[in-house]
Design a protein around this motif. Structure first.
Motif, PDB file in Angstrom:
ATOM      1  N   LEU A 229      67.290 -28.565-100.673  1.00 35.34           N
ATOM      2  CA  LEU A 229      68.015 -29.813-100.911  1.00 35.34           C
ATOM      3  C   LEU A 229      68.446 -30.464 -99.606  1.00 35.34           C
ATOM      4  N   LEU A 230      68.794 -29.656 -98.609  1.00 37.54           N
ATOM      5  CA  LEU A 230      69.162 -30.217 -97.307  1.00 37.54           C
ATOM      6  C   LEU A 230      68.012 -31.042 -96.748  1.00 37.54           C
ATOM      7  N   TYR A 231      66.819 -30.449 -96.738  1.00 36.62           N
ATOM      8  CA  TYR A 231      65.670 -31.177 -96.208  1.00 36.62           C
ATOM      9  C   TYR A 231      65.329 -32.388 -97.066  1.00 36.62           C
ATOM     10  N   ALA A 232      65.504 -32.273 -98.370  1.00 38.40           N
ATOM     11  CA  ALA A 232      65.115 -33.366 -99.261  1.00 38.40           C
ATOM     12  C   ALA A 232      66.013 -34.584 -99.128  1.00 38.40           C
ATOM     13  N   ARG A 233      67.333 -34.382 -98.990  1.00 41.31           N
ATOM     14  CA  ARG A 233      68.224 -35.528 -99.170  1.00 41.31           C
ATOM     15  C   ARG A 233      69.253 -35.760 -98.071  1.00 41.31           C
ATOM     16  N   GLU A 234      69.463 -34.776 -97.175  1.00 38.62           N
ATOM     17  CA  GLU A 234      70.559 -34.934 -96.229  1.00 38.62           C
ATOM     18  C   GLU A 234      70.126 -35.719 -94.989  1.00 38.62           C
ATOM     19  N   SER A 235      71.075 -36.010 -94.126  1.00 39.73           N
ATOM     20  CA  SER A 235      70.869 -36.901 -92.990  1.00 39.73           C
ATOM     21  C   SER A 235      69.989 -36.259 -91.917  1.00 39.73           C
ATOM     22  N   ASP A 236      69.411 -37.120 -91.083  1.00 39.12           N
ATOM     23  CA  ASP A 236      68.666 -36.631 -89.924  1.00 39.12           C
ATOM     24  C   ASP A 236      69.562 -35.777 -89.034  1.00 39.12           C
ATOM     25  N   ARG A 237      70.826 -36.145 -88.973  1.00 38.35           N
ATOM     26  CA  ARG A 237      71.791 -35.395 -88.154  1.00 38.35           C
ATOM     27  C   ARG A 237      71.925 -33.952 -88.642  1.00 38.35           C
ATOM     28  N   ALA A 238      72.009 -33.768 -89.951  1.00 38.16           N
ATOM     29  CA  ALA A 238      72.148 -32.420 -90.505  1.00 38.16           C
ATOM     30  C   ALA A 238      70.888 -31.598 -90.256  1.00 38.16           C
TER      31      ALA A 238
ATOM     32  N   ILE B 274      61.460 -21.530 -90.563  1.00 37.45           N
ATOM     33  CA  ILE B 274      60.486 -20.807 -89.742  1.00 37.45           C
ATOM     34  C   ILE B 274      59.054 -21.217 -90.099  1.00 37.45           C
ATOM     35  N   GLN B 275      58.757 -21.275 -91.405  1.00 39.06           N
ATOM     36  CA  GLN B 275      57.399 -21.609 -91.831  1.00 39.06           C
ATOM     37  C   GLN B 275      57.165 -23.115 -91.967  1.00 39.06           C
ATOM     38  N   GLY B 276      58.195 -23.921 -91.770  1.00 42.22           N
ATOM     39  CA  GLY B 276      58.035 -25.367 -91.719  1.00 42.22           C
ATOM     40  C   GLY B 276      57.926 -26.071 -93.045  1.00 42.22           C
ATOM     41  N   GLU B 277      58.248 -25.397 -94.164  1.00 43.53           N
ATOM     42  CA  GLU B 277      58.126 -26.065 -95.452  1.00 43.53           C
ATOM     43  C   GLU B 277      59.206 -27.127 -95.668  1.00 43.53           C
ATOM     44  N   GLY B 278      60.275 -27.056 -94.870  1.00 48.25           N
ATOM     45  CA  GLY B 278      61.297 -28.089 -94.964  1.00 48.25           C
ATOM     46  C   GLY B 278      60.748 -29.462 -94.611  1.00 48.25           C
ATOM     47  N   THR B 279      59.844 -29.515 -93.643  1.00 47.18           N
ATOM     48  CA  THR B 279      59.223 -30.794 -93.274  1.00 47.18           C
ATOM     49  C   THR B 279      58.439 -31.370 -94.442  1.00 47.18           C
ATOM     50  N   LYS B 280      57.747 -30.506 -95.194  1.00 47.13           N
ATOM     51  CA  LYS B 280      57.005 -30.965 -96.371  1.00 47.13           C
ATOM     52  C   LYS B 280      57.966 -31.483 -97.445  1.00 47.13           C
ATOM     53  N   ALA B 281      59.059 -30.760 -97.643  1.00 46.44           N
ATOM     54  CA  ALA B 281      60.041 -31.190 -98.633  1.00 46.44           C
ATOM     55  C   ALA B 281      60.639 -32.541 -98.255  1.00 46.44           C
ATOM     56  N   ARG B 282      60.907 -32.733 -96.975  1.00 50.52           N
ATOM     57  CA  ARG B 282      61.533 -33.980 -96.524  1.00 50.52           C
ATOM     58  C   ARG B 282      60.604 -35.167 -96.726  1.00 50.52           C
ATOM     59  N   ALA B 283      59.312 -34.939 -96.569  1.00 49.56           N
ATOM     60  CA  ALA B 283      58.341 -36.022 -96.700  1.00 49.56           C
ATOM     61  C   ALA B 283      58.200 -36.523 -98.134  1.00 49.56           C
ATOM     62  N   LEU B 284      58.704 -35.774 -99.108  1.00 49.29           N
ATOM     63  CA  LEU B 284      58.570 -36.159-100.514  1.00 49.29           C
ATOM     64  C   LEU B 284      59.568 -37.241-100.939  1.00 49.29           C
ATOM     65  N   PHE B 285      60.606 -37.485-100.126  1.00 54.82           N
ATOM     66  CA  PHE B 285      61.717 -38.329-100.583  1.00 54.82           C
ATOM     67  C   PHE B 285      62.050 -39.411 -99.563  1.00 54.82           C
TER      68      PHE B 285
ATOM     69  N   ARG C 221      65.184 -41.134 -98.237  1.00 57.15           N
ATOM     70  CA  ARG C 221      66.628 -40.919 -98.241  1.00 57.15           C
ATOM     71  C   ARG C 221      67.400 -42.200 -98.584  1.00 57.15           C
ATOM     72  N   ALA C 222      66.798 -43.347 -98.415  1.00 60.87           N
ATOM     73  CA  ALA C 222      67.466 -44.607 -98.764  1.00 60.87           C
ATOM     74  C   ALA C 222      67.329 -44.942-100.242  1.00 60.87           C
ATOM     75  N   ASN C 223      66.519 -44.155-100.959  1.00 61.49           N
ATOM     76  CA  ASN C 223      66.288 -44.446-102.378  1.00 61.49           C
ATOM     77  C   ASN C 223      66.058 -43.142-103.136  1.00 61.49           C
ATOM     78  N   LEU C 224      67.040 -42.266-103.077  1.00 57.16           N
ATOM     79  CA  LEU C 224      66.923 -40.961-103.715  1.00 57.16           C
ATOM     80  C   LEU C 224      67.113 -41.070-105.221  1.00 57.16           C
ATOM     81  N   PRO C 225      66.543 -40.146-105.990  1.00 58.59           N
ATOM     82  CA  PRO C 225      66.835 -40.094-107.423  1.00 58.59           C
ATOM     83  C   PRO C 225      68.330 -39.995-107.671  1.00 58.59           C
TER      84      PRO C 225
END
Length: 322
Positions: A252-261, A287-298, A300-304
């Motif tokens: 959820l952090l990667y999906a919706r939180e700020s670039d700062r976080a 470590i495995q970088g899946e957070g980057t994939k999660a972040r690319a799905l959303f 942040r200016a128009n979240l569900p």
């Protein structure tokens, strides 16, 4: 003003989150004048397994400036671990405190927030999770009023009249991810007594309502209102804003939180990797970088609108890790 911070850690996910919390506090508010207490439940009949943190985590938390605070679990335990935040308050020094859920990053200086510890408040980053109103009642108004009446509180003064009758945001309802007061002893004693009363003898208006896992969030607004507190004002905007990020899970952090976080998490990753590499969320997302994939799905200016929709998308893509 100096104040203490309380968070909870126990074996498993929470001890890893506690390391992240302590490291982020040290990074983002190096001059914090209070003490970070990491409360640790002790083994006993309320726990099926030993809840204590590992020696490795204990050493790391201490090195990061945290104080480990053991406490006994007498009311809750394995069947309701959310109760840890209630029972641990009794062990804090009786000085102003801020409770933070362990799944929180400190992203800015907490010591610069102008708290009024005489007027308690809590996080408004919540959804319409309780009560679930049945077709034939009781209404949400009747349900909440029954609780205020049980503890001889003035219900009308707790309402937000800018919202229509029976709309969920009209009622004083918080996320228990952060809250504060001037006395952990007074606040904790009332929190514990009222939570136990609601669990053991709920008003009849609650007969169809689930108390778990919502018991802490049902009781919290009653306690805050009883001490003359209420909704947070603009002075507290850094909480759930520039100073804290209650991320819930790393996906959820990667999906919706700020670039700062995200930048803070990844900036701390190298120094924390030896301590967190056994944590599945950290291993996959960071470590495995899946957070980057999660972040690319959303976007942040128009979240569900609802968190469950974000979770469902992450699950569908194989990026949900608990």
């Amino acid at each position: 003003m100096s104040f203490n911070i309380l968070a909870i850690a126990q074996a498993g996910r929470l001890e890893h989150e506690a390391i992240l919390l302590a490291a982020s506090l040290r990074h983002s508010d190096p001059g914090f004048p209070g003490t970070l207490f990491i409360a640790e439940p002790q083994p006993g009949p309320k726990w099926q397994d030993d809840p204590r943190i590992s020696d490795r985590t204990r050493k790391r938390l201490t090195a990061l400036g945290a104080t480990i605070l053991p406490f006994e679990t007498r009311a809750f335990g394995s069947d309701y671990p959310h109760g840890n935040k209630i029972e641990a308050l009794a062990e804090l020094p009786d000085a102003p405190f801020l409770f933070l859920d362990t799944d929180t990053l400190v992203t800015g200086p907490l010591s610069e927030i102008p708290f009024d510890f005489t007027r308690p408040s809590a996080s408004m980053r919540r959804e319409n999770t309780w009560p679930k109103v049945e077709l034939y009642g009781p209404t949400a108004t009747e349900t909440w009023k029954a609780l205020y009446d049980r503890f001889d509180l003035d219900f009308e003064s707790s309402l937000d009249p800018s919202h229509p009758d029976d709309y969920w945001q009209r009622f004083l309802y918080f996320n228990a991810g952060w809250f504060f007061h001037q006395s952990p002893r007074a606040f904790g004693n009332r929190f514990l007594a009222w939570a136990k009363e609601i669990r053991a003898n709920p008003p009849e208006e609650l007969v169809c309502q689930e108390l778990y896992p919502w018991l802490d969030q049902i009781t919290l607004p009653l306690v805050i209102h009883s001490f003359g507190g209420g909704r947070p004002g603009p002075d507290l905007a850094p909480l759930d804003g520039s100073a804290t990020c209650h991320y819930r899970t790393l996906p959820l952090l990667y999906a919706r939180e700020s670039d700062r976080a995200v930048a803070l998490l990844e900036g701390l990753a190298d120094q924390l990797r030896p301590d967190l590499r056994q944590w599945g969320q950290f291993k996959r997302m960071v470590i495995q970088g899946e957070g980057t994939k999660a972040r690319a799905l959303f976007d942040r200016a128009n979240l569900p609108r609802r968190e469950q929709m974000i979770r469902n998308t992450l699950k569908r893509e194989g990026l949900w890790v608990r």
